[in-house]
Design an enzyme around this catalytic site. Structure first.
Site, mmCIF file in Angstrom:
data_model
loop_
_atom_site.group_PDB
_atom_site.id
_atom_site.type_symbol
_atom_site.label_atom_id
_atom_site.label_comp_id
_atom_site.label_asym_id
_atom_site.label_seq_id
_atom_site.Cartn_x
_atom_site.Cartn_y
_atom_site.Cartn_z
ATOM 1 N N LYS A 54 0.518 -1.330 0.025
ATOM 2 C CA LYS A 54 -0.153 0.076 -0.159
ATOM 3 C C LYS A 54 0.681 1.415 0.390
ATOM 4 C CE LYS A 54 -3.936 -2.796 2.091
ATOM 5 N NZ LYS A 54 -3.867 -2.877 3.754
ATOM 6 N N GLN A 98 -5.353 -1.560 9.517
ATOM 7 C CA GLN A 98 -5.114 -2.567 9.151
ATOM 8 C C GLN A 98 -5.991 -3.791 9.781
ATOM 9 O OE1 GLN A 98 -3.834 -3.306 6.103
ATOM 10 N NE2 GLN A 98 -4.054 -5.460 6.286
ATOM 11 N N ASP A 121 -11.295 2.542 4.187
ATOM 12 C CA ASP A 121 -12.193 1.505 3.991
ATOM 13 C C ASP A 121 -13.435 1.361 3.962
ATOM 14 O OD1 ASP A 121 -9.749 -0.784 3.890
ATOM 15 O OD2 ASP A 121 -9.860 -1.135 5.269
#
Ligand code: NDP
Length: 297
Positions: A54, A98, A121
């Site tokens: 990422k 995460q 997200d």
């Protein structure tokens, strides 16, 4: 019939190129440099790889990448304080924590602590609700990527019978919402669905997000259907090695389907590309530009 193979790597590269162009334009016109903060708690090797990828792709798109690595023993309070700091930081437009988090941390509480405007997200209940009620939202990345791949085969999905196998908050449910938005007739199947093969046989579009290797068989697929395989499963291979397979029995399904995504090289590369698109989107909204102005997705 031999299915057309949907090249997720090529489509993802195209999305990343559009994001990079959008980032350059935003910088030129407003002086704003989109920033993505990724928070990693603990030492999980798979999560470390995701976070590294990422970071690299964020920088390659011309954005600022901020990484916070915290020990597995970090307290929930400390993590919530960090999120508060990132929420207040004007140089941070996207925040991603995460998952999974260590057991002593309530991931629901952590997700709800993220400013919905920075929730790249798309897991915050505000964004979940906005998507469900047809408002502009930051949408989870894997379902968005899956939709882009389906639309790369057929740009207008209106009226198609779509079957989503899986009802997780991360993939199945938002996928179903996105397909509803595209005017598909959507069925969500799960572990309690009766006669799943018969349900899948009705589908013009199948999205498999089950987490079981090669679970969907070729004789479940309607001839000519579009098959999007979200699954990523590591299984034993020859010579004591391992390999990745999807949730669909690829060779069987490819002999019947009209188009199919491979694993790897299908949905996988789309997830980070859509994360970058969400970060750019969040930065554009922060800059006072109209939501959806990015035009990537
Ligand atoms: P979850 O385990 O959260 O959800 C799996 C879903 O599959 C559940 O809704 C479950 O039903 C359903 N299911 C399980 N067994 C059956 C069965 N026998 N028949 C029908 N349905 C069944 O998984 P995720 O949604 O998080 O992920 C799904 C897959 O996608 C995984 O392989 C994961 O690795 C992959 N993935 C890939 C990503 C990418 O970037 N490409 C990103 C995220 C996930 P029930 O609700 O009834 O238990």
């Amino acid at each position: 019939m031999t299915a057309r193979v949907i090249d997720g790597k090529a489509v993802a590269a195209d999305v990343r190129a559009k994001v990079a162009a959008g980032v350059a334009k935003l910088k030129r016109e407003t002086g704003i440099l989109p920033g993505l903060a990724v928070v990693l708690v603990g030492e999980d090797p798979a999560s470390q790889v995701y976070v590294r990828n990422k970071g690299e792709q964020t920088k390659a798109a011309g954005m600022r990448s901020i990484e916070h690595k915290l020990p597995a023993t970090v307290s929930e309070l400390h993590l919530l304080e960090l999120i508060g700091d990132l929420n207040r930081d004007d140089g941070v437009h996207g925040i991603l924590v995460q998952l999974p988090l260590p057991k002593h941390i309530d991931s629901g509480k952590v997700i709800e602590a993220i400013d919905p405007a920075k929730d790249v997200d798309g897991f915050h209940p505000v964004n979940v609700g906005r998507l469900a009620s047809g408002q502009h939202a930051l949408v989870p990345c894997t379902p968005t990527g899956s939709l882009i791949l389906a639309k790369s085969v057929k740009s207008d999905l209106k009226g198609l019978d779509a079957v989503v196998i899986g009802r997780s908050n991360i993939v199945g449910k938002p996928m179903a919402q996105l397909l509803l938005r595209e005017d598909c007739t959507v069925t969500i199947a799960h572990s309690r669905t009766r006669d799943l093969p018969a349900v899948v046989r009705r589908a013009d579009l199948v999205i498999a997000a089950v987490g079981r290797p090669e679970f969907v068989r070729g004789d479940w697929i309607k001839p000519g259907a579009i098959v999007i395989d979200v699954g990523i499963n590591r299984v034993p291979a020859d010579g004591g090695k391992t390999k990745l397979v999807g949730d669909v029995a690829y060779a069987e399904a490819a002999a019947v389907a009209g188009a199919i995504t491979p694993v790897p090289g299908g949905v996988g590369p789309m997830t980070i590309a859509c994360l970058l698109a969400n970060t750019l989107e969040a930065a554009c909204v922060h800059a006072g530009l109209e939501a959806g102005a990015v035009g990537v997705v």
